[in-house]
Structures are given as structure tokens and as C-alpha cells.
Design a protein around this motif. Sequence first.
Motif, PDB file in Angstrom:
ATOM      1  N   MET A 220      17.560 -19.229  22.913  1.00 27.47           N
ATOM      2  CA  MET A 220      18.003 -19.747  21.618  1.00 27.47           C
ATOM      3  C   MET A 220      17.265 -19.031  20.479  1.00 27.47           C
ATOM      4  SD  MET A 220      20.270 -22.221  22.023  1.00 27.47           S
ATOM      5  CE  MET A 220      21.035 -22.241  23.639  1.00 27.47           C
ATOM      6  N   GLY A 221      15.963 -18.830  20.672  1.00 26.85           N
ATOM      7  CA  GLY A 221      15.205 -18.103  19.661  1.00 26.85           C
ATOM      8  C   GLY A 221      15.673 -16.677  19.499  1.00 26.85           C
ATOM      9  N   ALA A 222      16.061 -16.045  20.612  1.00 26.76           N
ATOM     10  CA  ALA A 222      16.550 -14.668  20.542  1.00 26.76           C
ATOM     11  C   ALA A 222      17.870 -14.610  19.785  1.00 26.76           C
ATOM     12  CB  ALA A 222      16.709 -14.097  21.944  1.00 26.76           C
ATOM     13  N   PHE A 223      18.742 -15.604  19.993  1.00 26.96           N
ATOM     14  CA  PHE A 223      20.017 -15.620  19.270  1.00 26.96           C
ATOM     15  C   PHE A 223      19.773 -15.681  17.764  1.00 26.96           C
ATOM     16  CE2 PHE A 223      23.154 -18.065  16.923  1.00 26.96           C
ATOM     17  CZ  PHE A 223      24.297 -17.328  17.154  1.00 26.96           C
ATOM     18  N   SER A 224      18.953 -16.641  17.326  1.00 28.27           N
ATOM     19  CA  SER A 224      18.743 -16.783  15.890  1.00 28.27           C
ATOM     20  C   SER A 224      18.041 -15.555  15.313  1.00 28.27           C
ATOM     21  CB  SER A 224      17.953 -18.058  15.589  1.00 28.27           C
ATOM     22  OG  SER A 224      16.703 -18.070  16.255  1.00 28.27           O
ATOM     23  N   ALA A 225      17.115 -14.971  16.062  1.00 22.38           N
ATOM     24  CA  ALA A 225      16.428 -13.779  15.566  1.00 22.38           C
ATOM     25  C   ALA A 225      17.403 -12.624  15.397  1.00 22.38           C
ATOM     26  CB  ALA A 225      15.289 -13.397  16.516  1.00 22.38           C
ATOM     27  N   PHE A 226      18.231 -12.382  16.410  1.00 22.94           N
ATOM     28  CA  PHE A 226      19.230 -11.308  16.307  1.00 22.94           C
ATOM     29  C   PHE A 226      20.167 -11.537  15.125  1.00 22.94           C
ATOM     30  CE2 PHE A 226      18.877  -9.737  20.866  1.00 22.94           C
ATOM     31  CZ  PHE A 226      18.652  -8.422  20.508  1.00 22.94           C
ATOM     32  N   ALA A 227      20.735 -12.741  15.056  1.00 22.77           N
ATOM     33  CA  ALA A 227      21.729 -13.013  14.018  1.00 22.77           C
ATOM     34  C   ALA A 227      21.125 -12.828  12.632  1.00 22.77           C
ATOM     35  CB  ALA A 227      22.267 -14.432  14.184  1.00 22.77           C
ATOM     36  N   MET A 228      19.872 -13.237  12.473  1.00 24.12           N
ATOM     37  CA  MET A 228      19.257 -13.149  11.148  1.00 24.12           C
ATOM     38  C   MET A 228      18.810 -11.728  10.820  1.00 24.12           C
ATOM     39  SD  MET A 228      17.198 -16.777  10.976  1.00 24.12           S
ATOM     40  CE  MET A 228      16.947 -16.692   9.206  1.00 24.12           C
ATOM     41  N   MET A 229      18.614 -10.890  11.831  1.00 27.48           N
ATOM     42  CA  MET A 229      18.274  -9.485  11.561  1.00 27.48           C
ATOM     43  C   MET A 229      19.509  -8.630  11.300  1.00 27.48           C
ATOM     44  SD  MET A 229      15.005  -8.522  13.988  1.00 27.48           S
ATOM     45  CE  MET A 229      15.754  -8.983  15.550  1.00 27.48           C
ATOM     46  N   GLY A 230      20.713  -9.133  11.653  1.00 26.89           N
ATOM     47  CA  GLY A 230      21.926  -8.430  11.293  1.00 26.89           C
ATOM     48  C   GLY A 230      22.585  -7.626  12.390  1.00 26.89           C
ATOM     49  N   PHE A 231      22.334  -7.962  13.642  1.00 23.95           N
ATOM     50  CA  PHE A 231      23.018  -7.290  14.742  1.00 23.95           C
ATOM     51  C   PHE A 231      22.899  -8.158  15.986  1.00 23.95           C
ATOM     52  CE2 PHE A 231      18.677  -5.882  14.418  1.00 23.95           C
ATOM     53  CZ  PHE A 231      18.196  -5.821  15.714  1.00 23.95           C
TER      54      PHE A 231
ATOM     55  N   PRO B  75      25.649  -8.632   8.239  1.00 31.29           N
ATOM     56  CA  PRO B  75      24.545  -8.514   7.268  1.00 31.29           C
ATOM     57  C   PRO B  75      23.362  -9.389   7.673  1.00 31.29           C
ATOM     58  CG  PRO B  75      26.627  -8.983   6.170  1.00 31.29           C
ATOM     59  CD  PRO B  75      26.855  -9.213   7.627  1.00 31.29           C
ATOM     60  N   PRO B  76      22.132  -8.907   7.507  1.00 33.70           N
ATOM     61  CA  PRO B  76      20.965  -9.741   7.792  1.00 33.70           C
ATOM     62  C   PRO B  76      20.823 -10.870   6.784  1.00 33.70           C
ATOM     63  CG  PRO B  76      20.297  -7.647   6.857  1.00 33.70           C
ATOM     64  CD  PRO B  76      21.772  -7.548   7.093  1.00 33.70           C
ATOM     65  N   PHE B  77      20.003 -11.848   7.128  1.00 30.27           N
ATOM     66  CA  PHE B  77      19.737 -12.992   6.259  1.00 30.27           C
ATOM     67  C   PHE B  77      18.598 -12.691   5.280  1.00 30.27           C
ATOM     68  CE2 PHE B  77      21.738 -16.890   8.297  1.00 30.27           C
ATOM     69  CZ  PHE B  77      22.618 -16.177   9.097  1.00 30.27           C
ATOM     70  N   PHE B  78      18.134 -11.450   5.258  1.00 30.13           N
ATOM     71  CA  PHE B  78      17.032 -11.029   4.405  1.00 30.13           C
ATOM     72  C   PHE B  78      17.456  -9.789   3.616  1.00 30.13           C
ATOM     73  CE2 PHE B  78      15.193 -12.954   8.210  1.00 30.13           C
ATOM     74  CZ  PHE B  78      14.315 -13.881   7.666  1.00 30.13           C
ATOM     75  N   PRO B  79      16.802  -9.517   2.489  1.00 31.11           N
ATOM     76  CA  PRO B  79      17.094  -8.271   1.776  1.00 31.11           C
ATOM     77  C   PRO B  79      16.808  -7.036   2.618  1.00 31.11           C
ATOM     78  CG  PRO B  79      15.876  -9.783   0.362  1.00 31.11           C
ATOM     79  CD  PRO B  79      15.874 -10.380   1.734  1.00 31.11           C
ATOM     80  N   GLU B  80      15.789  -7.120   3.487  1.00 27.60           N
ATOM     81  CA  GLU B  80      15.453  -5.977   4.327  1.00 27.60           C
ATOM     82  C   GLU B  80      14.765  -6.452   5.601  1.00 27.60           C
ATOM     83  OE1 GLU B  80      13.922  -1.990   2.778  1.00 27.60           O
ATOM     84  OE2 GLU B  80      12.105  -2.831   3.672  1.00 27.60           O
ATOM     85  N   VAL B  81      15.114  -5.819   6.699  1.00 28.46           N
ATOM     86  CA  VAL B  81      14.480  -6.054   7.991  1.00 28.46           C
ATOM     87  C   VAL B  81      14.007  -4.703   8.518  1.00 28.46           C
ATOM     88  CG1 VAL B  81      14.795  -6.834  10.371  1.00 28.46           C
ATOM     89  CG2 VAL B  81      15.945  -8.044   8.499  1.00 28.46           C
ATOM     90  N   LYS B  82      12.753  -4.641   8.946  1.00 28.42           N
ATOM     91  CA  LYS B  82      12.199  -3.419   9.523  1.00 28.42           C
ATOM     92  C   LYS B  82      11.759  -3.711  10.948  1.00 28.42           C
ATOM     93  CE  LYS B  82       9.263  -1.072   7.080  1.00 28.42           C
ATOM     94  NZ  LYS B  82       8.061  -0.770   6.268  1.00 28.42           N
ATOM     95  N   ILE B  83      12.182  -2.858  11.874  1.00 26.53           N
ATOM     96  CA  ILE B  83      11.824  -3.008  13.280  1.00 26.53           C
ATOM     97  C   ILE B  83      11.159  -1.718  13.727  1.00 26.53           C
ATOM     98  CG2 ILE B  83      12.700  -3.447  15.603  1.00 26.53           C
ATOM     99  CD1 ILE B  83      15.146  -4.766  14.183  1.00 26.53           C
ATOM    100  N   ARG B  84       9.989  -1.862  14.319  1.00 22.58           N
ATOM    101  CA  ARG B  84       9.242  -0.666  14.715  1.00 22.58           C
ATOM    102  C   ARG B  84      10.005   0.112  15.768  1.00 22.58           C
ATOM    103  NH1 ARG B  84       4.615  -2.809  16.149  1.00 22.58           N
ATOM    104  NH2 ARG B  84       3.629  -2.596  14.114  1.00 22.58           N
TER     105      ARG B  84
END
Length: 763
Positions: A641-652, A665-674
Motif C-alpha cells: 500500500m505504501g509503494a502504491f501511494s509513493a509511486f502515484a505521488m511521484m508521478g509514475f 503528474p506528481p503531487f509535488f512541484p518536483e521529485v528527484k530520485i537518485r
Amino acid sequence: MAKAVADTQSPAENAAGYVSDDSPIMGFSHMHDSGTGGQPSLGNFPLFFHPGCPEDDFVKCDYSVMHRGANRVPGSAFASPGYFSINLTNSVRAEMTVTEHTALYRFGFPGNDSVNIVVDDDVVTQVPYAPLVVIDLIDLMNSRNGGGIQVYPESGRVVGDGRYSPSFGAGHYQAFFCADFRGADIRNTGTFTANKATAEPKFLGGDIKSGYQNPHGSAGAWIQFEKPATNTITARVGVSFISVDRACENAEAEIPDFDFGRVEDDARRAWSGKLSAVEVDSTGVSEELQTVFWSGLYRTLLSPQNYTGENQLWNSSEPYFDSFYCIWDSFRAQHPLLTIIDPPAQAEMVRALIDIYKHEGKLPDCRMSFCKGYTQGGSNADIVIADAYIKKLDGGIDWETAYEAVVSDAEVEPKHWGIEGRGNLVSWHDKGFIPWDDVDTNGTGPTSRTISRGVEYAYDDFCISLFAEGLGRTHEADKYYQRGGNWRNYWNPDQRDVYRDPMGEISQSDFQGFMQPRLANGSFRYQNTRTCSPIHQTHGCYYDTGFDTYEGSPWLYSFFVPQDMAGLVGLMGGADRFVERLTFFHTSGISYMGNEQGFLPVFQFHYAARPALSSFWAHEYIPALFNASVNGIPGNDDCAMGAFSAFAMMGFFPVAGQDVYLLTPPFFPEVKIRAKGPGKWAVIRVRNFDPEQRAIYIQSAALNGKTYGRNWITHDFFLKGGVLEFVVGEKESKWGRAGDDLPPSYPTWGNEGGNGVGGGDGG
């Protein structure tokens, strides 16, 4: 391995120990599995502190799990990564933190000569201040069989072990602990069985000749202390699955100094390191949505648990992970997310799966506490392994043995396919489906779930075909590719959606064509299309019940064709009709987001050239069902469940087993993933972000400064890094809707049914 928290006596599921309700606290234990359903697991060797005993008589304290509980002070619970605290109405304050294999507790007391405690019906009574700790051999499931405990009066060390059952599987496991205390002089020690305590003996075990038998249920040791000089007692509990000696070694090596503040700081830094793989610009984003995102990301990292060095079954130089609860749940979102944000851990998990195959003969679909768990659907470790191969996961994975393992799932039926592998393989190979009335003489397992197992077997085989193709095994790739088309054998084009309306009248929607069970003679058998949805016989479809779908309806499983969505869209009447059907699924009460099969249908509008609708539904479910309230997780969160919400909010969102991520679209102005390269980031940015979350539809996109029209992206973006920018608006646009912009679809059954929409680059 160590995950300390309060254990509650909750009428609802308390699988992870703690539940946010009004039930009493029964103890504080050191190992837990997070968010599983059904029977609780672990929770072995709980501690419980009394501030004192009535009339200063240890005999008059309560010892058993059924008697000793204390209520919590409302609103006192506090949690953060690596820390938990709560106040009890018996005046005790409990704080806890952990290292890898050791829990450290700090119990605080009010310090008066007598202590007020609140008992039943809010009655306040007083007891003399002389803390007494109970150490119980019980586990959360009350499954203990055997074991023993010993308290050493001089040092106060308590050691013990027990034999326990897994929560959702077959077999037994052993666990061991070693507890030490600091902060007060020892006054008296002893043991207890049930609710009766004595000062002698100091040892309980299973040796009948010694006269000290250890019954089932609550039994253990106790220590009463003099008044602590600082009104605080610290408890250190090392745990092991190997031996008491190993448990003591773990404790002494990891927390030699009993320094609670240092251990808490170390735990917080460890969590910060894990979570630092993601950074977000939270400008304009509500605190609640930030909580949903970060807590979801945190929960994604709780399991599977790293038991390397603690494997009680075999010696191996390979990593060992446990608590795969269950791969049926985790393959869809959690493992793909770990592949992005923690690839070293995911690589070790894949290696652990392969090592389990090498030593036990099959990959697990579910595994906990060194035991084989029940197989809920297909052999979905096949998808995890194929997904890792396709996305170029490295880290010492033996791909040849991995391929041997997935082929074993596809070809060799085990004797007990209810706990590993697949069943009904003769019919699956010969007929291309699992008949409802199949006679399987090669193995045993629940003969239910023929639809859900069948569509999962088909997708498992399709993912094996991608793996085989990558290894250059062209002939085998073709065989499994063709088996990937077996999902069509369940499609009954004449089946109508018949149901009872709220007035009890028989009615039907205008949708036709659903997955249905079949008999050995090829004819279809009927299962109501809404059975086991939230609106009809919700709890009728489990592991060993009689229906042909698992924890979901034929409505739901009729969408599970990730390998050939263009073919499915065609069978459902084309893109427009598919969109109508998928919209009806989300609006009519049939959809349930508390089970993981509900994740991908949120985003499957992409395949019908309507990515804006995927964004709409992601923003509907978050925050309606995923929010920061006590009930803000719609189902058991064994990290999915946590993975679903994290993915959806990051925009993919991933199409697990394929090199495909569906973009919203992400739920934030910008998401950065290393990204994999040092100092590189994969950045997803919304150039005109709307804090009100009204502008949620992509109008245009650019990848590294160049116009990008596809509504999906590949894993290379997360390997190499780059910048993906979206311009958003309040209305649906034409972005991502052209035929070449759609995700890949593989026609596993010729051209029958037509595409309904455009193709998409198969990569």
C-alpha cells in the motif's frame, strides 16, 4: 530483524503488534511483520512492566497475557523512524528503539513511594513503588510449543527460546532471546506459569525428569527491582533464530553501552540514509499529503526482512531474506519501487529467492519465519526475477540459476502446490486453462481460484518469455510467449453482468464479456461477475474457499492482462467502450483498493489513450483512501500500500515484469530520485504546479529538453538520470493519446479481437 513496538489485545487484526484503538497493551515485543492479514506473526518474548505490586507482594501482580494488560493514555502514542513511545495508565512510560538484531527499551516511572494505577472502570488504586518486569515466552499468535526460560538472580540476565508456528504457512520455527536490565538493583526473581508466580524455580523448560514442565500459553520469568535511582530502567533484548548465545552476542555487539539516545540517533540516521534516495520540493503541498507520501515510502522499506546470518535452515554465503508477505502482494509495486530506490537490497532479495530455490527446490510465493507460506495465485516470484533482469539489476545475481528456477515453476508441479510452485500443470500445458473440475494426480492444493490462478499463470509465463529472450533462448521464449496468451481461454464473450439492485430486483449492466471458469469439456461455468467485490459476498474468495477468483471479482480479474492490453481493449469493444467499462469499475463500488490487484486498473486508462483519466483516479484515491487519518490505509499494508501511494505521488507507476512505467503528474512541484550513476538524479518536474491539485492533466512533456509524447517511460530514465518536465492544466489534452504514444502491448494470440487502439513501441 528487530522491530520493537507495543502489542495490543485488539479485536481487529493486530498482525504488526500495535493497533490504534482503545484495546489494552499486553506487552512490548522485539520482532514484528508489518501489516500482514490473517493470523499475527512473531511478537515473541514480550516484556511488560508493573510499577509495583499490590501490598508489595510479587504474587499479587498479574503475569499472564490475559490478565496483565494496561490501557494506554489517550493521545500519548508517538512514532518516528527508529522510535516509538507510549504512556500507560499504570503510570509507566515506555520508549523503544532498535539496532539490526537488538531492541532497546527505556521504561520510566513517576518516582513516588506509592504509584497510582488505573484499573477497570477507571478505578484508581495505589501500589508500593518497586517495578516488576514480566518476560513472557508467548508470541502474538499464541502458537508456542516447547522452549524454556532462565533468569539469573545475580545479574538479572534472562534468556529463553521457543518453537512457534508461522502466521500464513506450514511448519515451525525456533526463536531465541537474551535480555539484560540497567538502572535498578535486583530485589527478587522467579518464574511464572499462567497467572501464578513463584520465586523458585529460576528455570522453566520441557524436561519432564527435572519436574519443570513448560506449558503452552503464558509462561516466563520475572524480576522485581528496588526503586530506580533515576526512575528509569533500560532493557536490552537481543534476538536470534540461531541460539541463545547468538542472541546475547547480538545484543552485546550492537548495544554494549545501553545508551538509548545514541541508539535512537543511529536508527534515525540509518532511516534517513534509506529515504534520502528520494527528494521532493514540497512547496504548496499540504502537511497531510507529505505525511502520506513519506510514511508510504517508509513502510515500503519495512519488509522483506534481512535475516542474513540468522538462517536456521542452511549455511550459505548468499543473503537470506524472510517475510515475503506475499509476493502476490509485493510484485506489483513494492519490488519495482525497491529496484529504483534501493537496488542493492532488491538484488540481495533476488539472490535470496534463488538461494531458497537451490535449497528447497522451488521459489516461494509467500514465506515467513523460515516456513513455506500459502500460494495465493501464480508463481509470482517469476515476475520479480524477470522484472529484475529486464531492468538490468546487478549485484551478483546468478541469472542462469534464476532462469532454471522460473522454468521449474512453469514446468514441474510440486507435490504440495498449495505452498510453492503451480498446480494443475498438465491441464495448463495441454488445454491452456485450469478446468474447474480438473483431476490433478501430480500434486495437491486448494482447487479453487481457477480464474485468478489462470490469468496469473499466463502473465508469469509471459514474463518468463521476456527473460528467456534476453538470455538468447529463442525457442523457449516463443513457448512461454504463446502460453502468455492463455488468458483468452477464460474470456466468455457472452457473459453478462447480472446482479441484484438495492431493491432486490434482478438487473444487469450493459457490459458483456468477462473472465469465467471453465469445465474440462471446454464449456463455461458461471461465477457471478461481482462476487467477492465490496458489494457482493466480499469475503467469499480466499485461499481455500470455493470460488474461482482470489480476493477479488471476475470484474477485477477481467482487467488483468498486462501483457496484451491492446487485445483486451479490443475484446471489450474498443478504446471508448473500454474506458466506459473501467470508469464503471471505479465508480460502481466494485473496485477495492485494499487489495493489490486494484492498483494497476487505476492507471490502465493509458492503454486506451486516456492517461488523463489515470491521473484523475490517482488523485481521487489519494487522499480519499490514502490519507493521514487512523484509517488512512485502505487495506493491510505489508509494504505494498505504501509503494502504491509513493509511486502515484511521484508521478509514475510500474507495469511489473515489463520495462514500462505509466506517467501521470506528481503531487509535488518536483521529485528527484537518485539514479545509479554517482551524483545523478532522475528528476520529474511540474513547471506550473497547482497547489490546489486542480491542474492534474498533462498538457505537454519534455525529456531532457526535447518534446516527449509517450505516456510511459522506461527504466533507463532511473539508471541514467535526466529531467522529465510536465506542463499541466485543468482539462484533458491530446498529450499521450496518439497510437505511437501508448504503452507496449504484445499480441499473444494473433490478431483476434483487434487492437482497438494504436500499438506502441514494444521496446
